[in-house]
Design an enzyme around this catalytic site. Structure first.
Site, short mmCIF file in Angstrom:
data_model
loop_
_atom_site.label_atom_id
_atom_site.label_comp_id
_atom_site.label_asym_id
_atom_site.label_seq_id
_atom_site.Cartn_x
_atom_site.Cartn_y
_atom_site.Cartn_z
N ALA A 42 0.83 -1.21 0.00
CA ALA A 42 0.00 0.00 0.00
C ALA A 42 0.86 1.25 0.00
CB ALA A 42 -0.93 -0.01 1.22
N GLU A 139 5.96 -9.09 1.53
CA GLU A 139 5.12 -9.18 2.73
C GLU A 139 3.85 -10.00 2.48
OE1 GLU A 139 6.37 -5.32 5.42
OE2 GLU A 139 4.59 -5.15 4.15
N THR A 212 19.36 0.45 -3.20
CA THR A 212 19.29 1.63 -2.37
C THR A 212 20.43 1.62 -1.36
OG1 THR A 212 17.74 0.53 -0.86
CG2 THR A 212 16.80 1.86 -2.65
N ASP A 239 11.34 10.92 10.43
CA ASP A 239 10.89 9.53 10.54
C ASP A 239 11.22 8.83 9.23
OD1 ASP A 239 9.59 7.13 10.86
OD2 ASP A 239 7.59 7.96 11.16
N THR A 241 10.46 5.81 8.36
CA THR A 241 9.48 4.81 7.96
C THR A 241 8.91 5.14 6.58
OG1 THR A 241 8.84 4.59 10.28
CG2 THR A 241 7.40 3.57 8.66
N ASP A 245 9.90 2.54 0.54
CA ASP A 245 8.68 2.35 -0.24
C ASP A 245 8.43 3.54 -1.16
OD1 ASP A 245 8.23 -0.09 1.00
OD2 ASP A 245 7.04 0.80 2.60
#
Length: 297
Positions: A42, A139, A212, A239, A241, A245
């Site tokens: 997502a 995942e 990366t 952050d 996180t 992605d």
């Protein structure tokens, strides 16, 4: 617009902020808590959609409040959710994330993500047929990822694989991958070779790896086995996180511009994403990315 089909996880991120990471058996008082839409699949879908791609999501959520909320979130981002399946047998996946000094520690409970099956890939064949690029991660079950790669090949679509969480990849899957997007550790594990340098591993898959390298940027193995490097962009991190992605969603979105430009834009988008909290909430829009790159020139 690039049409991207993202095959992967859909999670709710449960984020705790603390002054330090707890040791085993230790209880700490945290500074904050919030929930954010997440899951590598997502996240990459949202990153691509915000940067101008036409995105469809292929995944699975539980028949619960988190599942409903996550589906609605994807829809608000302009992402086609007709291929987001619902299961009554498993709860929606979650990620428990502790953030400390812009670094993070994560525990993922897959839940409904592990109910995404190879049969779902067949059921969604129309989505593969209409995509320009298929983008996946790890995942969801490896058998499902392999089935997605097979569908991509069947319809002549490039298959991009972000091999995270890291596992050893079978040759049968590697052979179907058009572009592998690991970090250095993931590359070594994916190819089951921790002794060789990353440059040597690149030579095994010329033209098929973008690696990366965090703040340092990214490197690409060109088709003649040379290495193209893109430096990172200096920002004040809040952050991290979702940075990887964001990179992957951007890379797929801009790949049609050529490897060099796609990497430049992907590194810049990844850098921008760490300046705000949360995985998806920090992801830049195309206008924000263009403005940032203008300031760098």
């Amino acid at each position: 617009m690039t049409r991207i089909l993202v095959v992967g996880s859909i999670n709710m991120d449960l984020v705790t902020t603390a002054s330090q990471f707890p040791r085993p058996g230790e209880t700490l008082t945290g500074q904050g808590f919030a929930t954010y839409p997440g899951g590598k699949g997502a996240n990459q879908a949202v990153a691509a959609a915000r940067l101008g791609a036409e995105v469809s999501m292929l995944g699975c959520v539980g028949n619960d409040a988190f599942g409903t909320e996550l589906r609605q979130t994807l829809h608000r981002e302009g992402i086609d959710t007709q291929w987001v399946f619902t299961t009554d047998k498993h709860p929606t996946g979650i990620a428990s994330i502790t953030v400390c000094d812009a670094e993070n520690a994560i525990i993922v409970v897959p839940g409904a993500n592990h109910a995404l099956t190879p049969q779902h890939m067949q059921d969604a064949e129309a989505a593969f047929a209409s995509a320009d690029i298929v983008l996946a991660q790890l995942e969801v079950p490896l058998a499902t990822v392999t089935a997605a790669a097979q569908q991509a090949k069947k319809h002549g679509k490039p298959f991009f694989l972000n091999p995270a969480p890291a596992v050893v990849l079978p040759e049968s899957l590697l052979d179907l991958v058009s572009l592998l997007t690991p970090n250095e550790y993931e590359l070594a594990l994916a190819l089951n070779d921790h002794a060789a340098s990353w440059q040597a591993l690149f030579a095994r898959l010329p033209g098929r790896v973008v690696m990366t390298q965090g703040k340092a940027g990214a490197s690409y193995s060109t088709s003649d086995a040379g290495i193209l490097a893109q430096a990172g962009f200096a920002v004040s991190a809040v952050d991290t996180t979702g940075a990887g992605d964001t990179f992957n969603g951007a890379l797929a979105t801009f790949w049609h511009l050529g490897a060099a430009e796609a990497m430049r834009r992907a590194c810049a988008a990844g850098a921008l994403s760490v300046t705000k909290p949360g995985a998806q909430s920090g992801m830049p829009t195309l206008a924000e990315l263009d403005s940032f790159l203008e300031q760098q020139s």
